[in-house]
Scaffold this motif. Structure first.
Motif, PDB file in Angstrom:
ATOM      1  N   MET A   5      61.278  39.075  44.719  1.00  0.00           N
ATOM      2  CA  MET A   5      61.853  37.771  45.052  1.00  0.00           C
ATOM      3  C   MET A   5      62.946  37.419  44.043  1.00  0.00           C
ATOM      4  O   MET A   5      63.095  38.029  43.008  1.00  0.00           O
ATOM      5  N   SER A   6      63.708  36.428  44.369  1.00  0.00           N
ATOM      6  CA  SER A   6      64.768  35.925  43.519  1.00  0.00           C
ATOM      7  C   SER A   6      65.132  34.555  44.064  1.00  0.00           C
ATOM      8  O   SER A   6      64.581  34.118  45.070  1.00  0.00           O
ATOM      9  N   ILE A   7      66.069  33.886  43.412  1.00  0.00           N
ATOM     10  CA  ILE A   7      66.531  32.623  43.982  1.00  0.00           C
ATOM     11  C   ILE A   7      68.012  32.731  44.329  1.00  0.00           C
ATOM     12  O   ILE A   7      68.810  33.265  43.565  1.00  0.00           O
ATOM     13  N   PHE A   8      68.351  32.224  45.504  1.00  0.00           N
ATOM     14  CA  PHE A   8      69.719  32.072  45.993  1.00  0.00           C
ATOM     15  C   PHE A   8      70.435  33.375  46.340  1.00  0.00           C
ATOM     16  O   PHE A   8      71.368  33.371  47.137  1.00  0.00           O
ATOM     17  N   LEU A   9      70.049  34.522  45.745  1.00  0.00           N
ATOM     18  CA  LEU A   9      70.824  35.751  45.883  1.00  0.00           C
ATOM     19  C   LEU A   9      69.912  36.968  45.815  1.00  0.00           C
ATOM     20  O   LEU A   9      69.066  37.057  44.936  1.00  0.00           O
ATOM     21  N   ASP A  10      70.101  37.917  46.765  1.00  0.00           N
ATOM     22  CA  ASP A  10      69.344  39.161  46.703  1.00  0.00           C
ATOM     23  C   ASP A  10      70.194  40.317  47.219  1.00  0.00           C
ATOM     24  O   ASP A  10      71.381  40.152  47.516  1.00  0.00           O
ATOM     25  N   LYS A  11      69.574  41.500  47.350  1.00  0.00           N
ATOM     26  CA  LYS A  11      70.334  42.716  47.716  1.00  0.00           C
ATOM     27  C   LYS A  11      70.921  42.636  49.116  1.00  0.00           C
ATOM     28  O   LYS A  11      71.859  43.382  49.448  1.00  0.00           O
ATOM     29  N   ASN A  12      70.388  41.748  49.958  1.00  0.00           N
ATOM     30  CA  ASN A  12      70.895  41.626  51.325  1.00  0.00           C
ATOM     31  C   ASN A  12      72.044  40.634  51.465  1.00  0.00           C
ATOM     32  O   ASN A  12      72.616  40.497  52.551  1.00  0.00           O
ATOM     33  N   SER A  13      72.377  39.938  50.386  1.00  0.00           N
ATOM     34  CA  SER A  13      73.437  38.932  50.432  1.00  0.00           C
ATOM     35  C   SER A  13      74.792  39.597  50.664  1.00  0.00           C
ATOM     36  O   SER A  13      75.195  40.491  49.914  1.00  0.00           O
ATOM     37  N   LYS A  14      75.489  39.154  51.707  1.00  0.00           N
ATOM     38  CA  LYS A  14      76.833  39.657  51.989  1.00  0.00           C
ATOM     39  C   LYS A  14      77.846  38.675  51.414  1.00  0.00           C
ATOM     40  O   LYS A  14      77.812  37.487  51.728  1.00  0.00           O
ATOM     41  N   VAL A  15      78.744  39.204  50.599  1.00  0.00           N
ATOM     42  CA  VAL A  15      79.602  38.365  49.765  1.00  0.00           C
ATOM     43  C   VAL A  15      81.073  38.579  50.114  1.00  0.00           C
ATOM     44  O   VAL A  15      81.514  39.717  50.305  1.00  0.00           O
ATOM     45  N   ILE A  16      81.824  37.474  50.166  1.00  0.00           N
ATOM     46  CA  ILE A  16      83.274  37.568  50.240  1.00  0.00           C
ATOM     47  C   ILE A  16      83.883  36.968  48.977  1.00  0.00           C
ATOM     48  O   ILE A  16      83.253  36.141  48.305  1.00  0.00           O
ATOM     49  N   VAL A  17      85.099  37.404  48.668  1.00  0.00           N
ATOM     50  CA  VAL A  17      85.797  36.956  47.462  1.00  0.00           C
ATOM     51  C   VAL A  17      87.053  36.194  47.879  1.00  0.00           C
ATOM     52  O   VAL A  17      87.983  36.780  48.450  1.00  0.00           O
ATOM     53  N   GLN A  18      87.071  34.895  47.622  1.00  0.00           N
ATOM     54  CA  GLN A  18      88.272  34.101  47.878  1.00  0.00           C
ATOM     55  C   GLN A  18      89.217  34.255  46.691  1.00  0.00           C
ATOM     56  O   GLN A  18      88.874  33.915  45.565  1.00  0.00           O
ATOM     57  N   GLY A  19      90.399  34.793  46.972  1.00  0.00           N
ATOM     58  CA  GLY A  19      91.330  35.124  45.899  1.00  0.00           C
ATOM     59  C   GLY A  19      91.193  36.567  45.458  1.00  0.00           C
ATOM     60  O   GLY A  19      91.508  36.920  44.321  1.00  0.00           O
ATOM     61  N   ILE A  20      90.757  37.443  46.363  1.00  0.00           N
ATOM     62  CA  ILE A  20      90.468  38.834  46.015  1.00  0.00           C
ATOM     63  C   ILE A  20      91.698  39.605  45.574  1.00  0.00           C
ATOM     64  O   ILE A  20      91.601  40.557  44.789  1.00  0.00           O
ATOM     65  N   THR A  21      92.892  39.217  46.046  1.00  0.00           N
ATOM     66  CA  THR A  21      94.095  39.983  45.720  1.00  0.00           C
ATOM     67  C   THR A  21      94.723  39.575  44.390  1.00  0.00           C
ATOM     68  O   THR A  21      95.645  40.244  43.908  1.00  0.00           O
ATOM     69  N   GLY A  22      94.253  38.481  43.785  1.00  0.00           N
ATOM     70  CA  GLY A  22      94.754  38.082  42.471  1.00  0.00           C
ATOM     71  C   GLY A  22      94.185  38.966  41.379  1.00  0.00           C
ATOM     72  O   GLY A  22      93.243  39.742  41.603  1.00  0.00           O
ATOM     73  N   SER A  23      94.743  38.849  40.180  1.00  0.00           N
ATOM     74  CA  SER A  23      94.308  39.729  39.090  1.00  0.00           C
ATOM     75  C   SER A  23      92.837  39.532  38.739  1.00  0.00           C
ATOM     76  O   SER A  23      92.088  40.508  38.582  1.00  0.00           O
ATOM     77  N   GLU A  24      92.393  38.271  38.628  1.00  0.00           N
ATOM     78  CA  GLU A  24      90.987  38.016  38.300  1.00  0.00           C
ATOM     79  C   GLU A  24      90.078  38.390  39.464  1.00  0.00           C
ATOM     80  O   GLU A  24      89.014  38.983  39.275  1.00  0.00           O
ATOM     81  N   GLY A  25      90.505  38.039  40.680  1.00  0.00           N
ATOM     82  CA  GLY A  25      89.687  38.345  41.850  1.00  0.00           C
ATOM     83  C   GLY A  25      89.465  39.832  42.032  1.00  0.00           C
ATOM     84  O   GLY A  25      88.338  40.291  42.259  1.00  0.00           O
ATOM     85  N   SER A  26      90.520  40.611  41.898  1.00  0.00           N
ATOM     86  CA  SER A  26      90.375  42.061  42.099  1.00  0.00           C
ATOM     87  C   SER A  26      89.600  42.704  40.960  1.00  0.00           C
ATOM     88  O   SER A  26      88.761  43.590  41.178  1.00  0.00           O
ATOM     89  N   LYS A  27      89.846  42.237  39.722  1.00  0.00           N
ATOM     90  CA  LYS A  27      89.138  42.810  38.565  1.00  0.00           C
ATOM     91  C   LYS A  27      87.630  42.595  38.679  1.00  0.00           C
ATOM     92  O   LYS A  27      86.840  43.531  38.470  1.00  0.00           O
ATOM     93  N   HIS A  28      87.245  41.389  39.050  1.00  0.00           N
ATOM     94  CA  HIS A  28      85.817  41.104  39.104  1.00  0.00           C
ATOM     95  C   HIS A  28      85.172  41.598  40.399  1.00  0.00           C
ATOM     96  O   HIS A  28      83.962  41.850  40.422  1.00  0.00           O
ATOM     97  N   THR A  29      85.963  41.784  41.456  1.00  0.00           N
ATOM     98  CA  THR A  29      85.428  42.458  42.641  1.00  0.00           C
ATOM     99  C   THR A  29      85.011  43.874  42.267  1.00  0.00           C
ATOM    100  O   THR A  29      83.942  44.352  42.667  1.00  0.00           O
ATOM    101  N   GLN A  30      85.854  44.541  41.472  1.00  0.00           N
ATOM    102  CA  GLN A  30      85.510  45.882  40.996  1.00  0.00           C
ATOM    103  C   GLN A  30      84.189  45.864  40.230  1.00  0.00           C
ATOM    104  O   GLN A  30      83.297  46.692  40.473  1.00  0.00           O
ATOM    105  N   ARG A  31      84.032  44.909  39.342  1.00  0.00           N
ATOM    106  CA  ARG A  31      82.817  44.845  38.527  1.00  0.00           C
ATOM    107  C   ARG A  31      81.591  44.528  39.381  1.00  0.00           C
ATOM    108  O   ARG A  31      80.505  45.073  39.153  1.00  0.00           O
ATOM    109  N   MET A  32      81.762  43.641  40.347  1.00  0.00           N
ATOM    110  CA  MET A  32      80.635  43.299  41.219  1.00  0.00           C
ATOM    111  C   MET A  32      80.217  44.487  42.075  1.00  0.00           C
ATOM    112  O   MET A  32      79.021  44.749  42.265  1.00  0.00           O
ATOM    113  N   LEU A  33      81.198  45.230  42.596  1.00  0.00           N
ATOM    114  CA  LEU A  33      80.878  46.434  43.367  1.00  0.00           C
ATOM    115  C   LEU A  33      80.154  47.457  42.489  1.00  0.00           C
ATOM    116  O   LEU A  33      79.193  48.107  42.934  1.00  0.00           O
ATOM    117  N   ASN A  34      80.605  47.607  41.259  1.00  0.00           N
ATOM    118  CA  ASN A  34      79.945  48.548  40.341  1.00  0.00           C
ATOM    119  C   ASN A  34      78.488  48.172  40.101  1.00  0.00           C
ATOM    120  O   ASN A  34      77.651  49.025  39.796  1.00  0.00           O
TER     121      ASN A  34
END
Length: 304
Positions: A1-30
């Motif tokens: 169990m967990s709260i608010f977020l688990d392995k089935n959560s499907k996530v989108i990134v608003q601002g994904i093409t910006g420098s911070e958005g793309s950098k942290h999308t990489q980290r989240m995927l990792n």
């Protein structure tokens, strides 16, 4: 169990093409986060390719992931089934991005941006409450359920899954506490942000951890300024049966000076670390004077 977020959560990134958005999308995927899309109205129809290198415990698989970019959050939700959005946009555009996510029906919206005007936060927080949407932030590191999903900027390799729930105003203290208790691990850790108004409060997190059968102990990190910790103490006394360990940053802060976060200002005796410590201890919370002492208190309770 967990709260608010688990392995089935499907996530989108608003601002994904910006420098911070793309950098942290990489980290989240990792970290194994299920990133299914991003938004940028000017780049709809494009996609971004990320080379995934698994980091920390989790279900990340090495290889290339292509993340589609949508024009709107509504389009992203319709085509991917996403229920979580994380926002990396400049402060001036944050309110619009949050409202768009709420209107699209996102269940959880995590706002990383700092410097958001308090009036904007007050407005979109009220709107989220009206619509039944869980907000985390702004000005926060986000939320991590170790080994399952990481939405935000929390380093994923500090700790693994375990039985401690963590809620913290401070990003760096979130990371330090995760490290200090990495031998035990965490069910979920949430950095709620240090602004005067935030979406998820200490009380919201305490309520959720109390209801989570896989959280055995709660660590709550506060800081000087405001009365959030005092209100949390009242809630703990009336509603929380699990052990709670606390830490309040700012014992040496001078009166009347803003320290770090926008909400961390002390006036007279109100909002001091000592006053918060006393309120928490009166509610049965063991409070450490340092992060390490706090971690040791938690360890003693869980290993007793």
């Amino acid at each position: 169990m967990s709260i608010f977020l688990d392995k089935n959560s499907k996530v989108i990134v608003q601002g994904i093409t910006g420098s911070e958005g793309s950098k942290h999308t990489q980290r989240m995927l990792n970290a194994g986060t299920q990133i299914v899309g991003g938004t940028n109205p000017k780049k709809a129809g494009q996609s971004l390719d990320f080379t995934v290198t698994p980091v920390g415990p989790g279900n990340a698989t090495a290889g290339t992931v292509s993340v589609p970019v949508f024009g709107t959050v509504a389009d992203a939700k319709e085509q991917t089934g996403a229920t979580v959005s994380v926002i990396f946009v400049p402060p001036a555009f944050t309110k619009g991005a949050v409202v768009e996510a709420i209107d699209a029906g996102m269940a959880l919206v995590v706002i990383i941006t700092e410097g958001v005007p308090v009036a904007d936060t007050a407005e979109f927080r009220a709107y989220a409450e009206q619509k039944g949407v869980q907000l985390i932030g702004p000005n926060c590191p986000g939320i991590i359920t170790p080994g399952q999903s990481n939405v935000g900027i929390t380093p994923p390799d500090i700790t693994g899954p375990g039985r401690i729930g963590l809620v913290s105003k401070s990003g760096t203290l979130t990371y330090q506490m995760m490290y200090e208790l990495s031998d035990i691990g965490f069910s979920t850790a949430i950095g709620i942000g240090g602004d005067p108004i935030v979406g998820t409060t200490h009380i919201d997190a305490l309520r959720a951890f109390e209801a989570d059968p896989d959280t055995d102990l709660i660590v709550m990190i506060g800081e000087i300024g405001g009365d959030a910790e005092e209100r949390a103490a009242d809630f703990i006394k009336a509603n929380v049966t699990k052990p709670v360990v606390g830490y309040v940053a700012g014992f040496t802060a001078p009166e009347g000076k803003t320290m770090g976060h926008a909400g961390a200002i002390v006036s007279g005796s109100a909002g001091t670390a000592q006053a918060k410590k006393e309120a928490l201890e009166a509610a049965g919370v063991k409070v450490g004077k340092t992060p390490t002492e706090t971690a040791n208190l938690a360890r003693e309770i869980l290993t007793a």
